[in-house]
Design an enzyme around this catalytic site. Structure first.
Site, PDB file in Angstrom:
ATOM      1  N   TYR A 126      53.269  41.171  39.578  1.00 39.46           N
ATOM      2  CA  TYR A 126      53.316  42.005  38.142  1.00 39.46           C
ATOM      3  C   TYR A 126      54.681  40.878  37.898  1.00 39.46           C
ATOM      4  O   TYR A 126      55.541  40.845  38.598  1.00 39.46           O
ATOM      5  CB  TYR A 126      53.734  43.078  37.928  1.00 39.46           C
ATOM      6  CG  TYR A 126      52.485  44.097  38.143  1.00 39.46           C
ATOM      7  CD1 TYR A 126      51.512  44.186  37.277  1.00 39.46           C
ATOM      8  CD2 TYR A 126      52.476  44.832  39.259  1.00 39.46           C
ATOM      9  CE1 TYR A 126      50.426  44.924  37.523  1.00 39.46           C
ATOM     10  CE2 TYR A 126      51.459  45.749  39.511  1.00 39.46           C
ATOM     11  CZ  TYR A 126      50.389  45.801  38.689  1.00 39.46           C
ATOM     12  OH  TYR A 126      49.311  46.382  38.905  1.00 39.46           O
TER      13      TYR A 126
ATOM     14  N   LYS B  56      44.273  37.840  37.465  1.00 43.03           N
ATOM     15  CA  LYS B  56      43.678  39.157  37.602  1.00 43.03           C
ATOM     16  C   LYS B  56      43.781  39.818  36.281  1.00 43.03           C
ATOM     17  O   LYS B  56      44.768  40.327  36.025  1.00 43.03           O
ATOM     18  CB  LYS B  56      44.249  39.670  38.777  1.00 43.03           C
ATOM     19  CG  LYS B  56      43.413  41.146  38.963  1.00 43.03           C
ATOM     20  CD  LYS B  56      44.204  41.915  40.064  1.00 43.03           C
ATOM     21  CE  LYS B  56      43.625  43.243  40.505  1.00 43.03           C
ATOM     22  NZ  LYS B  56      43.966  44.308  39.524  1.00 43.03           N
TER      23      LYS B  56
ATOM     24  N   THR C 223      48.555  39.513  38.060  1.00 40.79           N
ATOM     25  CA  THR C 223      47.851  40.546  37.142  1.00 40.79           C
ATOM     26  C   THR C 223      48.507  40.281  35.656  1.00 40.79           C
ATOM     27  O   THR C 223      49.817  40.584  35.651  1.00 40.79           O
ATOM     28  CB  THR C 223      48.155  42.203  37.552  1.00 40.79           C
ATOM     29  OG1 THR C 223      47.573  42.161  39.013  1.00 40.79           O
ATOM     30  CG2 THR C 223      47.603  43.033  36.773  1.00 40.79           C
TER      31      THR C 223
ATOM     32  N   HIS D 185      40.728  46.352  35.718  1.00 39.78           N
ATOM     33  CA  HIS D 185      41.974  47.137  36.302  1.00 39.78           C
ATOM     34  C   HIS D 185      41.238  48.348  36.780  1.00 39.78           C
ATOM     35  O   HIS D 185      41.985  49.536  36.807  1.00 39.78           O
ATOM     36  CB  HIS D 185      43.192  47.363  35.391  1.00 39.78           C
ATOM     37  CG  HIS D 185      44.515  47.607  36.171  1.00 39.78           C
ATOM     38  ND1 HIS D 185      45.236  46.373  36.114  1.00 39.78           N
ATOM     39  CD2 HIS D 185      44.724  48.488  37.131  1.00 39.78           C
ATOM     40  CE1 HIS D 185      46.546  46.666  37.001  1.00 39.78           C
ATOM     41  NE2 HIS D 185      46.125  47.900  37.131  1.00 39.78           N
TER      42      HIS D 185
ATOM     43  N   ASP E 186      35.680  42.621  39.955  1.00 36.42           N
ATOM     44  CA  ASP E 186      35.916  44.017  40.540  1.00 36.42           C
ATOM     45  C   ASP E 186      35.519  45.008  39.508  1.00 36.42           C
ATOM     46  O   ASP E 186      34.936  44.822  38.642  1.00 36.42           O
ATOM     47  CB  ASP E 186      37.403  44.032  41.051  1.00 36.42           C
ATOM     48  CG  ASP E 186      38.481  44.101  39.985  1.00 36.42           C
ATOM     49  OD1 ASP E 186      37.843  44.406  38.813  1.00 36.42           O
ATOM     50  OD2 ASP E 186      39.663  43.906  40.012  1.00 36.42           O
ATOM     51  N   THR E 187      35.801  46.386  39.963  1.00 30.36           N
ATOM     52  CA  THR E 187      35.539  47.447  39.100  1.00 30.36           C
ATOM     53  C   THR E 187      34.040  48.016  39.230  1.00 30.36           C
ATOM     54  O   THR E 187      33.174  47.347  38.877  1.00 30.36           O
ATOM     55  CB  THR E 187      35.858  47.348  37.603  1.00 30.36           C
ATOM     56  OG1 THR E 187      37.229  46.756  37.566  1.00 30.36           O
ATOM     57  CG2 THR E 187      35.611  48.672  36.738  1.00 30.36           C
ATOM     58  N   GLY E 188      33.944  49.196  39.469  1.00 31.29           N
ATOM     59  CA  GLY E 188      32.842  49.985  39.884  1.00 31.29           C
ATOM     60  C   GLY E 188      31.828  49.672  40.879  1.00 31.29           C
ATOM     61  O   GLY E 188      30.706  50.083  40.984  1.00 31.29           O
ATOM     62  N   ILE E 189      32.360  48.913  41.861  1.00 33.32           N
ATOM     63  CA  ILE E 189      31.210  48.629  43.015  1.00 33.32           C
ATOM     64  C   ILE E 189      31.694  49.572  44.176  1.00 33.32           C
ATOM     65  O   ILE E 189      32.794  49.955  44.669  1.00 33.32           O
ATOM     66  CB  ILE E 189      32.072  47.204  43.403  1.00 33.32           C
ATOM     67  CG1 ILE E 189      31.903  46.202  42.588  1.00 33.32           C
ATOM     68  CG2 ILE E 189      31.556  46.884  44.928  1.00 33.32           C
ATOM     69  CD1 ILE E 189      32.545  44.905  42.724  1.00 33.32           C
TER      70      ILE E 189
END
Length: 403
Positions: free
Chosen positions: A160, A276, A186, A300, A331-334
């Site tokens: 960050y 990201k 990010t 995120h 990414d996300t939801g995997i």
């Protein structure tokens, strides 16, 4: 009329096959986990509510996370038959290096709060399975300690950009000197998302013992015993901070972050650079112009802007915009190997998982993280075989459409 007889001893011997007794309680728990959902259920039972909800929850109404998972349920696979799939190759080149698996462990904050083995356990599993893992700026293990725990693992560092650029530069220098080859910057956190589960649970770092947490702790004595008898839980890359998670994030995140900061990071960091948190095509095109080696389509994990775009749905347009000038990850939801195959078939160069391995960590420490990898690998291989595909690199958009 049915004629009956007594079974012979030899016949009973064939059908009476009791399961072997497993003495180790962790091994016994994990033996019953056949999916990531199973690991989640075990994790929920073994972890105090505030810590579990920090991993499991998302922002506001949690629509971003829900929609991402629903998108993977909309995938329809289009199999080919008669292709000969006895041997399946799950490896893939990710930013110039071959990985045995096409997915990596995403950076996660406060990881030792989930289970005391924390990032070190994740890194050892990554090393053992020849796959990458990313350490978060908000991690609870230092850059150097993680490198010592898994010297041969492929390590990435997530950054960050703080209000204090000097602190960010110091972290980048330490990561590069410790053998981290890729930086994940990010960019979707100008402020902290409103994570209502954390607010309602009163989550603080380190966890505070209130009447509520004391009662919850009585139901999870092993978690509290481990936390109180191991090294103190703190942010390895930050100065000591007491307060709620939202207060910490708002203090650190820089709402003035812009493309000039990206140019500074690109100039400062000598390795591969991944951006990201990209959530539209124009931004993907722009960050590549500013030197990104890969674009990570990510909301995120649904933890920042609720009702944000769903990465797998954004993927085709982003690939068209980037035109091969950078890798595109999601990414996300995997939560399954089938989800990973679907993302790769639709064009993703790599996939990052977060909650899945954290459920494993909470369920059984390092062995739980390994169980997560074993589940995803097995599901991937089976899905590819049923699709008639022998290599990850042979997956195509025609293999996975969205209904």
């Amino acid at each position: 009329m049915t004629q009956r007889r007594l079974p012979r001893p030899s016949e009973l011997k064939e059908i009476l096959r009791p399961k072997p007794i497993v003495l180790n309680p962790t091994d016994r728990r994990l033996a019953g986990a056949h999916t990531i959902a199973d690991l989640r259920m075990i994790a929920r039972k073994r972890t105090p509510r505030a810590a579990f909800d920090y991993t499991d929850g998302a922002a506001e109404l949690e629509d971003s996370l829900r929609r991402a998972r629903q998108a993977y349920r909309r995938v329809e696979f289009q199999p080919n038959v008669l292709r000969g799939v006895s041997d399946v190759d799950t490896s893939r080149e990710i930013l110039g290096k071959r990985s045995a698996l096409p997915f990596a462990f995403a950076p996660t904050g406060f990881t030792r709060m989930m289970q005391t083995e924390g990032e070190r356990a994740v890194a050892r599993v990554a090393q053992r399975n020849n796959m990458p893992m990313a350490l978060s700026t908000m991690g609870t293990t230092s850059i150097e300690d993680l490198a010592a725990a898994a010297p041969d693992a492929r390590k990435w560092f997530q950054l960050y950009v703080w209000r204090d650029h000097g602190a960010g530069e110091d972290l980048m220098n330490r990561a590069w000197e410790s053998g981290y080859d890729t930086l994940l910057l990010t960019v979707d956190t100008p402020v902290a998302g409103q994570r209502l589960r954390d607010v309602r649970n009163g989550l603080t770092i380190p966890p505070a013992i209130t009447l509520k947490t004391f009662v919850d702790g009585a139901m999870h004595p092993a978690w509290w015993f481990n936390m109180l008898t191991t090294e103190p839980l703190n942010f390895a890359s930050l100065n000591r901070f007491g307060g709620t998670v939202a207060e910490l994030l708002d203090k650190l995140f820089d709402p003035t972050l812009n493309f000039d900061d990206l140019d500074w990071v690109r100039k400062t960091w000598p390795g591969k650079l991944v951006i990201k948190g990209v959530q539209n095509v124009d931004d993907a095109r722009e960050v590549v112009k500013h030197g990104a080696d890969a674009v990570l389509l990510s909301n995120h994990g649904g933890r920042q802007l609720d009702r944000a775009p769903t990465p797998i749905e954004l993927l085709p347009a982003t690939l068209d915009a980037v035109q091969g000038s950078a890798e595109v990850w999601v990414d996300t939801g995997i939560l399954s190997g089938g989800d990973i195959v679907a993302a790769l078939a639709r064009g993703a160069n790599a996939v990052l998982i977060g909650r899945a391995f954290l459920y494993g960590l909470m369920a059984g420490g390092e062995r739980g993280v390994q169980r997560c990898v074993d589940i995803l690998r097995t599901e991937m291989i089976r899905t590819m075989q049923l699709l008639g595909v022998r290599r990850v690199d042979d997956l195509r958009p025609t293999h996975a459409t969205l209904r």
